[in-house]
Design a protein around this motif. Structure first.
Motif, PDB file in Angstrom:
ATOM      1  N   ARG A  41       0.839  -1.221  -0.045  1.00  0.00           N
ATOM      2  CA  ARG A  41      -0.119  -0.014  -0.041  1.00  0.00           C
ATOM      3  C   ARG A  41       0.957   1.359  -0.018  1.00  0.00           C
ATOM      4  O   ARG A  41       2.027   1.442   0.757  1.00  0.00           O
ATOM      5  CB  ARG A  41      -0.883   0.004   1.142  1.00  0.00           C
ATOM      6  CG  ARG A  41      -2.003  -0.977   1.202  1.00  0.00           C
ATOM      7  CD  ARG A  41      -3.174  -0.821   2.172  1.00  0.00           C
ATOM      8  NE  ARG A  41      -3.078   0.388   3.078  1.00  0.00           N
ATOM      9  CZ  ARG A  41      -3.716   0.086   4.326  1.00  0.00           C
ATOM     10  NH1 ARG A  41      -4.068  -1.023   4.898  1.00  0.00           N
ATOM     11  NH2 ARG A  41      -3.405   1.211   5.217  1.00  0.00           N
ATOM     12  N   GLU A  42       0.349   2.390  -0.736  1.00  0.00           N
ATOM     13  CA  GLU A  42       1.163   3.401  -0.735  1.00  0.00           C
ATOM     14  C   GLU A  42       0.919   4.354   0.401  1.00  0.00           C
ATOM     15  O   GLU A  42       1.894   5.245   0.645  1.00  0.00           O
ATOM     16  CB  GLU A  42       0.599   4.220  -1.862  1.00  0.00           C
ATOM     17  CG  GLU A  42       0.809   3.747  -3.396  1.00  0.00           C
ATOM     18  CD  GLU A  42       2.344   3.968  -3.743  1.00  0.00           C
ATOM     19  OE1 GLU A  42       2.927   4.713  -3.230  1.00  0.00           O
ATOM     20  OE2 GLU A  42       2.714   2.802  -4.353  1.00  0.00           O
ATOM     21  N   ASP A  43       0.043   4.290   1.389  1.00  0.00           N
ATOM     22  CA  ASP A  43      -0.108   5.202   2.521  1.00  0.00           C
ATOM     23  C   ASP A  43       0.645   4.415   3.641  1.00  0.00           C
ATOM     24  O   ASP A  43       0.626   5.207   4.635  1.00  0.00           O
ATOM     25  CB  ASP A  43      -1.747   5.148   2.683  1.00  0.00           C
ATOM     26  CG  ASP A  43      -2.458   3.734   3.018  1.00  0.00           C
ATOM     27  OD1 ASP A  43      -1.973   2.792   2.371  1.00  0.00           O
ATOM     28  OD2 ASP A  43      -3.159   3.907   4.027  1.00  0.00           O
ATOM     29  N   VAL A  44       1.220   3.398   3.452  1.00  0.00           N
ATOM     30  CA  VAL A  44       1.871   2.821   4.477  1.00  0.00           C
ATOM     31  C   VAL A  44       3.360   3.187   4.476  1.00  0.00           C
ATOM     32  O   VAL A  44       4.257   3.038   3.493  1.00  0.00           O
ATOM     33  CB  VAL A  44       1.731   1.198   4.638  1.00  0.00           C
ATOM     34  CG1 VAL A  44       2.724   0.556   5.732  1.00  0.00           C
ATOM     35  CG2 VAL A  44       0.286   0.796   5.000  1.00  0.00           C
ATOM     36  N   ILE A  88      -6.800  -1.619   8.042  1.00  0.00           N
ATOM     37  CA  ILE A  88      -5.669  -1.631   8.909  1.00  0.00           C
ATOM     38  C   ILE A  88      -4.754  -0.703   8.850  1.00  0.00           C
ATOM     39  O   ILE A  88      -4.257  -0.326   7.610  1.00  0.00           O
ATOM     40  CB  ILE A  88      -4.983  -2.955   9.061  1.00  0.00           C
ATOM     41  CG1 ILE A  88      -5.850  -4.118   9.572  1.00  0.00           C
ATOM     42  CG2 ILE A  88      -3.788  -2.882   9.902  1.00  0.00           C
ATOM     43  CD1 ILE A  88      -5.567  -5.607   9.365  1.00  0.00           C
ATOM     44  N   HIS A  89      -4.104  -0.061   9.798  1.00  0.00           N
ATOM     45  CA  HIS A  89      -3.227   1.111   9.409  1.00  0.00           C
ATOM     46  C   HIS A  89      -2.045   0.857  10.412  1.00  0.00           C
ATOM     47  O   HIS A  89      -2.138   0.396  11.418  1.00  0.00           O
ATOM     48  CB  HIS A  89      -3.576   2.466   9.685  1.00  0.00           C
ATOM     49  CG  HIS A  89      -4.753   3.194   8.802  1.00  0.00           C
ATOM     50  ND1 HIS A  89      -4.555   3.563   7.532  1.00  0.00           N
ATOM     51  CD2 HIS A  89      -6.002   3.053   8.918  1.00  0.00           C
ATOM     52  CE1 HIS A  89      -5.666   3.929   6.974  1.00  0.00           C
ATOM     53  NE2 HIS A  89      -6.610   3.382   7.556  1.00  0.00           N
ATOM     54  N   ILE A  90      -0.857   1.571  10.008  1.00  0.00           N
ATOM     55  CA  ILE A  90       0.260   1.526  11.124  1.00  0.00           C
ATOM     56  C   ILE A  90       0.798   2.629  11.410  1.00  0.00           C
ATOM     57  O   ILE A  90       0.678   3.659  10.441  1.00  0.00           O
ATOM     58  CB  ILE A  90       1.482   0.486  10.617  1.00  0.00           C
ATOM     59  CG1 ILE A  90       2.192   0.923   9.459  1.00  0.00           C
ATOM     60  CG2 ILE A  90       1.008  -0.963  10.638  1.00  0.00           C
ATOM     61  CD1 ILE A  90       3.169   0.376   9.126  1.00  0.00           C
ATOM     62  N   PHE A  91       1.503   3.178  12.303  1.00  0.00           N
ATOM     63  CA  PHE A  91       1.845   4.107  13.107  1.00  0.00           C
ATOM     64  C   PHE A  91       3.108   4.129  14.002  1.00  0.00           C
ATOM     65  O   PHE A  91       3.155   3.260  14.687  1.00  0.00           O
ATOM     66  CB  PHE A  91       0.919   5.166  13.719  1.00  0.00           C
ATOM     67  CG  PHE A  91      -0.485   5.463  12.820  1.00  0.00           C
ATOM     68  CD1 PHE A  91      -0.296   6.566  12.005  1.00  0.00           C
ATOM     69  CD2 PHE A  91      -1.535   4.765  12.817  1.00  0.00           C
ATOM     70  CE1 PHE A  91      -1.543   6.797  10.952  1.00  0.00           C
ATOM     71  CE2 PHE A  91      -2.654   4.982  12.005  1.00  0.00           C
ATOM     72  CZ  PHE A  91      -2.687   6.014  11.011  1.00  0.00           C
ATOM     73  N   ASP A  92       3.756   5.158  14.130  1.00  0.00           N
ATOM     74  CA  ASP A  92       4.702   5.167  15.276  1.00  0.00           C
ATOM     75  C   ASP A  92       4.226   5.398  16.683  1.00  0.00           C
ATOM     76  O   ASP A  92       3.396   6.162  16.981  1.00  0.00           O
ATOM     77  CB  ASP A  92       5.708   6.350  14.712  1.00  0.00           C
ATOM     78  CG  ASP A  92       6.895   6.384  15.888  1.00  0.00           C
ATOM     79  OD1 ASP A  92       7.117   5.580  16.911  1.00  0.00           O
ATOM     80  OD2 ASP A  92       7.905   7.044  15.515  1.00  0.00           O
ATOM     81  N   GLY A 117      -6.350   6.791  11.121  1.00  0.00           N
ATOM     82  CA  GLY A 117      -7.047   5.615  10.472  1.00  0.00           C
ATOM     83  C   GLY A 117      -8.433   6.276  10.330  1.00  0.00           C
ATOM     84  O   GLY A 117      -9.287   5.464   9.725  1.00  0.00           O
ATOM     85  N   GLY A 118      -8.881   6.936  11.106  1.00  0.00           N
ATOM     86  CA  GLY A 118     -10.444   7.304  11.354  1.00  0.00           C
ATOM     87  C   GLY A 118     -10.983   8.097  10.272  1.00  0.00           C
ATOM     88  O   GLY A 118     -10.236   9.075   9.775  1.00  0.00           O
ATOM     89  N   VAL A 119     -11.984   7.839   9.957  1.00  0.00           N
ATOM     90  CA  VAL A 119     -12.684   8.645   8.764  1.00  0.00           C
ATOM     91  C   VAL A 119     -14.053   8.702   9.164  1.00  0.00           C
ATOM     92  O   VAL A 119     -14.816   7.792   9.510  1.00  0.00           O
ATOM     93  CB  VAL A 119     -12.621   7.751   7.305  1.00  0.00           C
ATOM     94  CG1 VAL A 119     -13.430   8.420   6.192  1.00  0.00           C
ATOM     95  CG2 VAL A 119     -11.373   7.208   6.888  1.00  0.00           C
ATOM     96  N   ARG A 120     -14.323   9.952   9.321  1.00  0.00           N
ATOM     97  CA  ARG A 120     -15.920  10.302   9.804  1.00  0.00           C
ATOM     98  C   ARG A 120     -16.846   9.754   8.953  1.00  0.00           C
ATOM     99  O   ARG A 120     -16.765   9.902   7.625  1.00  0.00           O
ATOM    100  CB  ARG A 120     -16.069  12.013  10.005  1.00  0.00           C
ATOM    101  CG  ARG A 120     -16.912  12.243  10.966  1.00  0.00           C
ATOM    102  CD  ARG A 120     -17.016  13.887  11.333  1.00  0.00           C
ATOM    103  NE  ARG A 120     -16.073  14.088  12.040  1.00  0.00           N
ATOM    104  CZ  ARG A 120     -16.136  14.278  13.484  1.00  0.00           C
ATOM    105  NH1 ARG A 120     -17.317  13.689  13.820  1.00  0.00           N
ATOM    106  NH2 ARG A 120     -15.392  14.862  14.181  1.00  0.00           N
ATOM    107  N   ASN A 121     -17.896   8.951   9.338  1.00  0.00           N
ATOM    108  CA  ASN A 121     -18.987   8.680   8.576  1.00  0.00           C
ATOM    109  C   ASN A 121     -19.804   9.656   7.992  1.00  0.00           C
ATOM    110  O   ASN A 121     -20.285  10.453   9.056  1.00  0.00           O
ATOM    111  CB  ASN A 121     -19.915   7.338   9.534  1.00  0.00           C
ATOM    112  CG  ASN A 121     -18.988   6.556   9.690  1.00  0.00           C
ATOM    113  OD1 ASN A 121     -18.058   5.949   8.851  1.00  0.00           O
ATOM    114  ND2 ASN A 121     -19.210   5.523  10.735  1.00  0.00           N
TER     115      ASN A 121
END
Length: 127
Positions: A41-44, A88-92, A117-121
């Protein structure tokens, strides 16, 4: 009287073994992320192995339960469930600690709506 004959050589040997363990754990992290499709994935971020601890954000408890075994078998991973995330997302983990320090549970839940990783519904049809 000292029990250890050559403490320096013992400490050097332990250090070399620890370095090998760290490299093997890095390989476990890469294999785990590859199996989740994260490395493609590009966003990782690609520099995740440089982080002291990697925060894995999962979108629901079902996925969290599915990955539970890996939480205990791979060092340097920490997990958080964010029901506002869609994947799924990863962060420091150090960033997570800094952002959540001195925050209440409610403040953290509100923050997760748009961060980590949250996206407001957004209800369709309402603009």
């Amino acid at each position: 009287m000292t029990v250890i004959k050559d403490e320096n050589s013992l400490l050097d040997a332990i250090k070399r073994i620890d370095e090998k363990i760290d490299k093997l754990n890095d390989q476990k992290i890469i294999a785990f992320f590859e199996s989740l499709g994260l490395t493609e994935r590009e966003d990782v971020p690609k520099d995740f192995l440089s982080w002291e601890t990697i925060l894995v954000v999962v979108p629901n408890r079902h996925i969290s339960h599915e990955l539970k075994y890996f939480k205990y078998s791979i060092a340097r991973l920490s997990f958080v469930t964010n029901p506002n995330a869609q994947e799924i997302h990863i962060f420091d983990f150090n960033v997570w600690k800094a952002v959540t320090r001195n925050k209440t549970q409610f403040q953290i839940r509100e923050m997760l709506k748009t961060s980590f990783g949250g996206v407001r519904n957004i209800i369709e049809g309402m603009n």
